[in-house]
Scaffold this motif. Structure first.
Motif, PDB file in Angstrom:
ATOM      1  N   THR B 190       1.004  -1.165  -0.073  1.00 48.47           N
ATOM      2  CA  THR B 190       0.225  -0.037   0.132  1.00 48.47           C
ATOM      3  C   THR B 190       0.815   1.230  -0.224  1.00 48.47           C
ATOM      4  N   GLU B 192       1.115   3.651   2.118  1.00 48.28           N
ATOM      5  CA  GLU B 192       1.557   3.956   3.368  1.00 48.28           C
ATOM      6  C   GLU B 192       2.611   3.002   3.792  1.00 48.28           C
ATOM      7  N   PRO B 215       1.828   2.888  -7.748  1.00 47.21           N
ATOM      8  CA  PRO B 215       0.372   2.043  -7.487  1.00 47.21           C
ATOM      9  C   PRO B 215       0.351   1.300  -8.658  1.00 47.21           C
ATOM     10  N   ALA B 297       2.050   9.628   0.519  1.00 43.57           N
ATOM     11  CA  ALA B 297       0.879   8.623   0.200  1.00 43.57           C
ATOM     12  C   ALA B 297      -0.342   9.444   0.419  1.00 43.57           C
ATOM     13  N   GLY B 301      -3.478   9.406  -1.757  1.00 43.59           N
ATOM     14  CA  GLY B 301      -4.753   8.950  -1.576  1.00 43.59           C
ATOM     15  C   GLY B 301      -5.699  10.159  -1.843  1.00 43.59           C
TER      16      GLY B 301
END
Lengths: 487, 392
Positions: B190, B192, B215, B297, B301
């Motif tokens: 992820t 994070e 990603p 991050a 997001g």
């Protein structure tokens, strides 16, 4: 001799009122007006020049700095910012009508963040103090001027300080992320932050190295770096400056960038050896200190490669340190160079020009000729990787003729640096020392472009007046009234 | 278009523009014409004919070039000496021209992945010559690596997008090209967790020179099936082998690691450098956000929640985002950057959006006043790229 501007008579006449005003702002703490207590502030690392200031203020907060600057601005009082007072260029030399703002009481480390690799420190934290605060966790602050034990990060911002390791890690400007800057009007500006690239104009870039001309930095956010696994040094001694210079070129050409690459000539080797007993070869004409970093195996490989290169230049001796203690001994002589020269001569001037490295043999030959011509000894220390040359000119300050000769010698060396394609100062700054030589390096148009930037921050020219920019010919004035400003 | 081949030609063009009060677009090859705010100008002044390398001293780590020299030509010259540009300037996939000039790269202060360890273009600009908006030639810095003589106008000009003067020559610090490149890869993290892994890499003693997170959708654009977290080592071959191994061991707690050899590494990092992982659709906008690495991050997001896609470089400290060029999307990016206490650029967008929003954050009033005075001191008539960075 350097001329200082005429003090403003109206400010001198209001001396008591200025003292009163400062005491009110500072609530009677940290305001020095008594002559005996002012005495330590009358000079800095360029101790041939002395001038008692109107007052010294030692603020403890950014807000106090802002209040003092606002007061000085409203009252037309000049201001001289000061860190530890280690400037070799007279950057903190007071003026008779100026208030010195000393930053030493702002000495707190505000925040350390390892995840994002930065530290926020107040301007009065020493350069080494930053590394000391993070080294237990394996980190360090990279720029390492020789004065790092004493000099403060605020002063490093002023002078864009370098050090022996900037070939790899860069100078102050490359290691600063953010600055809290107080303007002469008392505005607190937040420049940069904790991130790498800032949008818009590069205010950090113009403030770092501006020698207190644009504002006073009170809080600085610096990058901290993880230290390498280890470092190790070696010595290579040669029988001539040319051959040592050629060896430096060959190392760089091989693709190896040592973390430090220092050059010392014969007088410097002798002075340092007598002082530090570092085992320097006294029969050599020139010596290199070369430092690499990495794991032990990486150090062995790099030093092996460098040894092979050095061997092609008929070295008198090659000595690879076998331990951290031996490396420390090698550095002890170099880092103590100024003290070492101080032992063999009552006074010395430390020059700071930068030259294209290929011109080193020519420059050293010409400096040798000047040494004979002026009848003054000189020792040369050189950051060989980046071309920053430090001739230490030895003289006797009690003898006015000797001092005058030393200054003329130094000025000739700096003119030579510019003539071969270099510059007046690599890391010490212009200060008062090199102020009048600025026109050797810059055209009047170029100086005016810089002055206009200064004026944009400090329209009345109250900040660190009479430093960096030559005074207008014949007027001994440095105020805006003497300068043709932006239209 | 006026495209002089000497400095006097630039001075003449600027003097004429001042006399006519006719604003100029300053450009090289126009590759970044779609960047930042839109301008209303009467004429274009280009450096494209002012090309050529004026000095290359490999053993002094210095190269000087006239600003119309293409990046490709400069890099080819450096390759002859086994060297390269330290900041690894990007050649974004969304540029409007096939090549860029070195003047344009410096004026935009654009740096690639290596910036995280080795500094930005502005850090390696050792000297410059420029013709200001007064038609005057100004030099700053020089051809040596260490120089603190006078105010550092080089820094002001780097990243000024041609609003202070037209740079005619730049001198850059360069370094030897590393013998080998290696990359350690973690899959499927992820944002994070990836950002924590990148912090571990950059906080290690192994001289990581690139640290990025792509990603899944960005990774797929460059040939990987899952999200990738990557760290790069560049050095002599034996050092790279050793440090890649050490780094892999440090990263084992985040999952199974893979390593890439030189050829694969170089190709992957070139793609990261050039923003190739961005899924840009026609008419989309591109934003660039610089924040402290641990906040990257969150920026990604926030963008994702608003239909924007992107990836992280500089250990998480640089986010690229792309998506519909709407005011709403722009506000999302600005809000995310502001919450992270970072900076943002509307790098590229269709004219409608470039006309209606800021391209970079506003300064506080006290700094804006200083900025206006500084800009006016170089360009009193306001004829150089007016409004490119700030509306006023």
């Amino acid at each position: 001799m350097i001329t200082l501007p005429k003090p403003k008579p109206d400010v001198l006449a209001r001396r008591d009122a200025v003292h009163e005003g400062l005491r009110a702002i500072m609530q009677d703490r940290g305001v020095i007006t008594d002559a005996t207590k002012l005495k330590p502030y009358e000079t800095d690392g360029l101790s041939a020049y002395r001038q008692m200031p109107l007052a010294v203020v030692l603020p403890e907060t950014t807000e106090q700095v802002a209040a003092v600057l606002r007061f000085c601005h409203q009252n037309g009082v000049r201001v001289v910012p000061r860190g530890a007072g280690t400037s070799l260029a007279g950057g903190a030399l007071p003026l008779e009508d100026a208030v010195v703002i000393g930053m030493m009481r702002m000495n707190q480390i505000v925040e350390v963040n390892y995840r994002d690799r930065y530290a926020v420190v107040q301007a009065g934290v020493t350069n080494l103090g930053i590394t000391k605060a993070v080294e237990a966790d394996g980190f360090f602050y990279a720029p390492d001027p020789s004065s790092q034990l004493a000099c403060m990060i605020g002063g490093n911002i002023g002078m864009n300080s370098g050090g022996a390791h900037c070939l790899k890690y860069g100078v102050t400007a490359n290691n600063v992320l953010g600055i809290k800057l107080v303007t002469i009007e008392g505005e607190i500006l937040e420049l940069g932050g904790t991130h790498l690239d800032t949008a818009g104009y590069d205010w950090l870039g113009i403030v770092v190295g501006s020698e207190g001309q644009l504002g006073i930095a009170t809080e600085i956010t610096v990058r901290i770096l993880r230290a390498p696994e280890g470092t190790r040094a070696m010595l290579a001694a040669f029988d001539g400056n040319e051959v040592a210079g050629a060896c430096v070129d060959a190392i760089i050409a091989s693709g190896i960038i040592p973390v430090a690459l220092e050059f010392m000539d014969r007088p410097a080797i002798h002075a340092c050896e007598a002082f530090a007993h570092a085992g320097y070869p006294l029969d050599a004409e020139a010596m290199l200190i070369i430092e690499v970093e990495g794991s032990v195996a990486e150090q062995d490989w790099l030093l092996g490669q460098i040894k092979e290169i050095c061997a092609r230049f008929n070295p008198i001796s090659l000595k690879v340190s076998q331990s951290a203690e031996e490396s420390a001994a090698i550095w002890k002589g170099r880092k103590g160079a100024f003290g070492a020269v101080g032992r063999i001569s009552p006074d010395y001037l430390c020059m700071d020009g930068t030259i294209p490295t290929s011109t080193l043999p020519l420059v050293l030959r010409r400096i040798g000729e000047m040494s004979v011509q002026y009848g003054l000894q000189v020792a040369n220390i050189f950051h060989a990787g980046d071309g920053n040359l430090h001739p230490l000119i030895m003289f006797d300050a009690n003898d006015p003729t000797s001092m005058h000769k030393a200054e003329a010698f130094g000025a000739d060396v700096l003119r030579l640096c510019v003539e071969v394609g270099g510059c007046l100062t690599g890391e010490h700054g212009v200060g008062v020392e090199k102020r009048d030589l600025m026109s050797v390096q810059f055209t009047e148009i170029e100086l005016e472009a810089q002055r206009r930037v200064k004026s944009a921050f400090d329209p009345e020219w109250l900040l660190n007046t009479a430093k960096v920019f030559p005074l207008q010919a014949g007027t001994a004035s440095a105020g805006p009234d003497a300068l043709p400003h932006a239209a | 278009m006026i495209a002089p081949d000497d400095e006097a030609g630039f001075a003449a063009a600027i003097n004429a523009a001042v006399a006519d009060r006719a604003p100029l677009s300053i450009e090289g090859l126009g590759s970044k014409a779609g960047f930042l705010r839109e301008m209303q100008t009467a004429e274009t002044l280009s450096t494209r004919n002012h090309a050529g390398i004026s000095l290359y001293a490999p053993q002094e780590l210095i190269i000087s070039a006239r600003t119309g020299t293409t990046l490709a030509a400069l890099e080819a010259k450096l390759a002859e000496g086994g060297q390269h540009l330290i900041a690894e300037p990007p050649h974004y996939a969304f540029l409007d021209a096939a090549d860029q000039t070195i003047g344009g790269v410096v004026a935009a202060n654009l740096s690639g992945p290596r910036r995280v360890a080795w500094g930005a273009m502005r850090d390696h600009l050792m000297g410059m010559r420029a013709v200001t908006g007064r038609g005057e030639v100004v030099r700053s810095g020089g051809r040596v690596l260490k120089n603190v003589t006078g105010l550092d106008l080089c820094k002001l000009f780097a990243g000024s997008y041609g609003t202070l003067g037209v740079m005619t020559e730049v001198t850059l610090k360069v370094l030897p090209k590393p013998q080998a490149t290696g990359t350690v890869v973690l899959y499927g993290l992820t944002p994070e967790v990836a950002s924590r892994a990148l912090a571990v890499a950059l906080g290690s003693p192994f001289s990581v020179s690139g640290a990025a997170f792509l990603p899944q959708e960005a990774a797929m654009a460059v040939g990987y099936e899952r999200a990738i977290t990557i760290a790069r080592i560049e050095d002599f071959a034996d050092s790279v082998t050793y440090r890649v191994g050490q780094l892999g061991a440090l990263w084992a707690k985040f999952g199974a690691v893979e390593t890439l050899e030189t050829a694969q590494s170089v190709a992957l990092w070139r793609a990261v450098r050039d923003a190739e992982p961005l899924p840009i659709q026609p008419g989309d906008a591109v934003w660039r956000v610089s924040v402290r690495p641990s906040r990257g991050a969150a920026v990604l997001g926030a963008g994702h929640g608003a239909g924007l896609f992107g990836y992280l470089d500089w250990g998480g400290g640089l986010a690229f985002l792309t998506g519909p060029a709407t005011m709403a999307a722009h506000e999302v990016v600005v809000g995310a950057a502001r919450r992270a206490k970072g900076d943002w650029w509307l790098l590229r967008a269709p004219p409608e959006l470039r006309r209606s929003v800021d391209a970079v954050p506003h300064e506080a009033p006290a700094l804006a006043a200083i900025r206006q005075r500084v800009v006016a001191s170089f360009d009193p008539a306001g004829i150089l790229n007016p409004g490119r960075l700030f509306a006023a």
